[in-house]
Scaffold this active site. Structure first.
Site, PDB file in Angstrom:
ATOM      1  N   TYR A   1       5.831  -5.197   9.833  1.00  7.15           N
ATOM      2  CA  TYR A   1       6.173  -6.558   9.420  1.00  7.15           C
ATOM      3  C   TYR A   1       7.258  -7.122  10.334  1.00  7.15           C
ATOM      4  O   TYR A   1       8.243  -6.463  10.621  1.00  7.15           O
ATOM      5  CB  TYR A   1       6.644  -6.579   7.971  1.00  7.15           C
TER       6      TYR A   1
ATOM      7  N   ARG B   1      -1.214 -13.266  -5.576  1.00  9.60           N
ATOM      8  CA  ARG B   1      -1.235 -11.825  -5.284  1.00  9.60           C
ATOM      9  C   ARG B   1      -0.009 -11.135  -5.871  1.00  9.60           C
ATOM     10  O   ARG B   1       0.674 -10.347  -5.212  1.00  9.60           O
ATOM     11  CB  ARG B   1      -1.383 -11.537  -3.798  1.00  9.60           C
TER      12      ARG B   1
ATOM     13  N   ASP C   1       3.114   1.492  -3.203  1.00  4.66           N
ATOM     14  CA  ASP C   1       4.073   1.528  -4.311  1.00  4.66           C
ATOM     15  C   ASP C   1       3.518   0.851  -5.564  1.00  4.66           C
ATOM     16  O   ASP C   1       4.245   0.245  -6.344  1.00  4.66           O
ATOM     17  CB  ASP C   1       5.463   0.993  -3.919  1.00  4.66           C
TER      18      ASP C   1
ATOM     19  N   ASP D   1      -0.086 -10.614   7.134  1.00  2.71           N
ATOM     20  CA  ASP D   1       1.052 -10.708   6.209  1.00  2.71           C
ATOM     21  C   ASP D   1       2.319 -11.085   6.975  1.00  2.71           C
ATOM     22  O   ASP D   1       2.802 -10.317   7.802  1.00  2.71           O
ATOM     23  CB  ASP D   1       1.247  -9.346   5.523  1.00  2.71           C
TER      24      ASP D   1
ATOM     25  N   GLU E   1      -0.701 -14.204   4.360  1.00  2.00           N
ATOM     26  CA  GLU E   1      -0.020 -13.680   3.180  1.00  2.00           C
ATOM     27  C   GLU E   1       1.489 -13.928   3.253  1.00  2.00           C
ATOM     28  O   GLU E   1       2.098 -13.714   4.296  1.00  2.00           O
ATOM     29  CB  GLU E   1      -0.332 -12.180   3.138  1.00  2.00           C
TER      30      GLU E   1
ATOM     31  N   HIS F   1      -5.331  -2.081   6.092  1.00  2.00           N
ATOM     32  CA  HIS F   1      -4.218  -2.513   6.930  1.00  2.00           C
ATOM     33  C   HIS F   1      -4.332  -1.866   8.310  1.00  2.00           C
ATOM     34  O   HIS F   1      -4.216  -0.650   8.444  1.00  2.00           O
ATOM     35  CB  HIS F   1      -2.919  -2.096   6.231  1.00  2.00           C
TER      36      HIS F   1
ATOM     37  N   GLU G   1       3.657 -11.588  -4.145  1.00  2.00           N
ATOM     38  CA  GLU G   1       3.958 -10.200  -4.506  1.00  2.00           C
ATOM     39  C   GLU G   1       5.391 -10.025  -4.997  1.00  2.00           C
ATOM     40  O   GLU G   1       5.692  -9.052  -5.681  1.00  2.00           O
ATOM     41  CB  GLU G   1       3.636  -9.239  -3.361  1.00  2.00           C
TER      42      GLU G   1
ATOM     43  N   HIS H   1       5.108 -11.605   5.428  1.00  3.52           N
ATOM     44  CA  HIS H   1       6.168 -10.863   4.723  1.00  3.52           C
ATOM     45  C   HIS H   1       7.488 -11.635   4.745  1.00  3.52           C
ATOM     46  O   HIS H   1       8.559 -11.056   4.902  1.00  3.52           O
ATOM     47  CB  HIS H   1       6.339  -9.475   5.364  1.00  3.52           C
TER      48      HIS H   1
ATOM     49  N   GLU I   1      -6.135  -5.593  -2.220  1.00  9.51           N
ATOM     50  CA  GLU I   1      -5.411  -4.746  -1.265  1.00  9.51           C
ATOM     51  C   GLU I   1      -5.528  -3.290  -1.701  1.00  9.51           C
ATOM     52  O   GLU I   1      -5.402  -2.976  -2.886  1.00  9.51           O
ATOM     53  CB  GLU I   1      -3.928  -5.155  -1.228  1.00  9.51           C
TER      54      GLU I   1
HETATM   55 MG    MG Z   1       2.430  -8.338   1.429  1.00 10.37          MG
END
Ligand code: MG
Length: 401
Positions: free
Chosen positions: A159, A280, A313, A207, A233, A128, A259, A209, A336
């Site tokens: 994000y 993902r 996380d 991403d 993403e 990232h 996710e 998000h 990732e």
């Molecule tokens: Mg993501």
């Protein structure tokens, strides 16, 4: 004689060695010294997961045979009658992965062997690269390239981008503000900068998000197409999945999604409709290795690849689970990976190793990873109220983070 080893204990271990709340489930057995570990990390509601594991799954499962992984998964999934929620799915995942870990230890084999053996020696990981300006992002991209990575996710200002100058209404509530319109404008400029300075030899990811309104997400996917992203993403929120048809029909930008998914009804239409290119999901969030390997096989039939969620996380146990699936699935795409800081590696001996852009499983039985509980206790979880998920638009409206 395979049926004689029983589950004798199930508990959740909470720790935050890298500052992120992690939940790891330990399943103990009637065989001395034989135990398994599984990831049940739901950072934002970790105490709820611990309760689900210890107050509900433990009484249900103690005394059962460790061999019955599928039966235990199916039973635990419906035992609460209401199902498919993040807390209960994570709790089930902790037990499920721990049982696979135990199976590997009994067989004297890494879990990937039990799943059919390697299709590849290591899993390509993506890093990232953030920055407040295109040049700062470029510097971070070059740094990762120099370290051997070939897949890099480029973001500018976190994000949703930087908030910049916000014209909020009087009395606007506190929150994590961002400007969705400014963000949408900035991303193609960032890609233009990176392609024109760094070139085309690097795989670029981004991403969203779920920070854009659906039509703006369609437009962004179209505008990024000329820069050949590896994938875009989470361009849409799980609540807006019907809009994927619009993206697919208008451009060939590869799409990764999932996710936040908990429920098969969320990923099934996207896979069978060939509306996304990568799944993902957060493997603990969907219930563990048992459902994840089925989804991977299902996706393979539609030429959809895997890119399992792998942020900070996810515990190293969860990363190891991701990795064991990555190396056995022919339809693996990319993994990732946030890096494992030193304290995390100390608390979790046997962390998967990354060299030159690839992550490698070790050859120890099970997932090949352990947890030093004494050390883990030195890093208590935080009960602080999260701020970053209190997301707001410039006019103060609370929105999805
Ligand atoms: Mg993501």
């Amino acid at each position: 004689m395979g049926d004689t080893i029983k589950i004798t204990g199930i508990r959740a271990i909470l720790t935050a060695p890298a500052g992120c709340n992690l939940v790891v489930v330990r399943v103990d057995t009637s065989e001395p010294g034989l135990y398994g570990l599984g990831c049940a990390t739901f950072t934002q509601r970790y105490l709820a997961v611990k309760t689900a594991v210890e107050e509900y799954l433990r009484p249900l499962l103690v005394g059962r045979s460790v061999d019955r992984i599928e039966d235990i998964w199916q039973t635990a999934w419906v035992h609460s009658y209401w199902r498919n929620g993040p807390v209960l799915n994570n709790a089930i995942s902790g037990v499920d992965m721990a049982l696979w870990d135990i199976l590997g230890k009994r067989a004297g084999m890494p879990v990937y062997q039990l799943l059919g053996g390697k299709c590849r020696e290591g899993a390509a990981v993506y890093r990232h690269a953030d920055g407040s300006t295109p040049t700062e992002v470029e510097d971070n991209v070059r740094r990762f390239l120099a370290e051997g990575y070939r897949h890099i996710r480029v973001q500018m200002g976190g994000y949703g981008g930087r908030a910049g100058e916000l014209r909020k209404p009087e009395g606007a509530l506190p929150g994590a503000y961002y400007d969705d319109a400014a963000y949408a404008r900035s991303v193609p400029l960032l890609f233009e900068h990176i392609r024109s300075t760094v070139g085309w030899e690097v795989e670029l990811l981004h991403d969203v998000h779920e920070r854009l309104r659906p039509t703006d997400a369609v437009l962004l996917a179209k505008r990024l197409e000329p820069y050949r992203p590896f994938f875009l993403e989470d361009p849409l929120a799980p609540e807006d999945i019907e809009y994927f048809q619009a993206i697919r029909s208008q451009c060939a930008t590869p799409i990764a999604m999932g996710e936040l998914f908990n429920n098969p009804r969320e990923w099934m239409p996207l896979i069978s409709g060939r509306l996304i290119d990568f799944v993902r999901m957060h493997i603990s969030q969907m219930g563990g290795l048992t459902p994840a390997r089925k989804v991977a096989a299902y996706a393979e039939l539609y030429s959809v690849r895997t890119a399992w969620h792998g942020p900070g996380d996810v515990s190293p146990v969860g990363h190891a689970c991701n990795l064991h699936l990555d190396v056995v699935c022919p339809n693996f795409g990319v993994q990732e990976w946030p890096g494992f800081p030193e304290p995390l590696q100390e608390v979790f001996p046997g962390c998967p190793e990354v060299r030159d852009g690839y992550m490698y499983p070790n050859e120890c039985p099970g997932f090949g990873i352990d947890l030093d509980e004494k050390l883990a206790a030195k890093y208590p979880c935080s009960t602080q109220v999260d701020f970053w998920t209190q997301t707001r638009l410039p006019d103060g409206t609370a929105v999805k983070p």
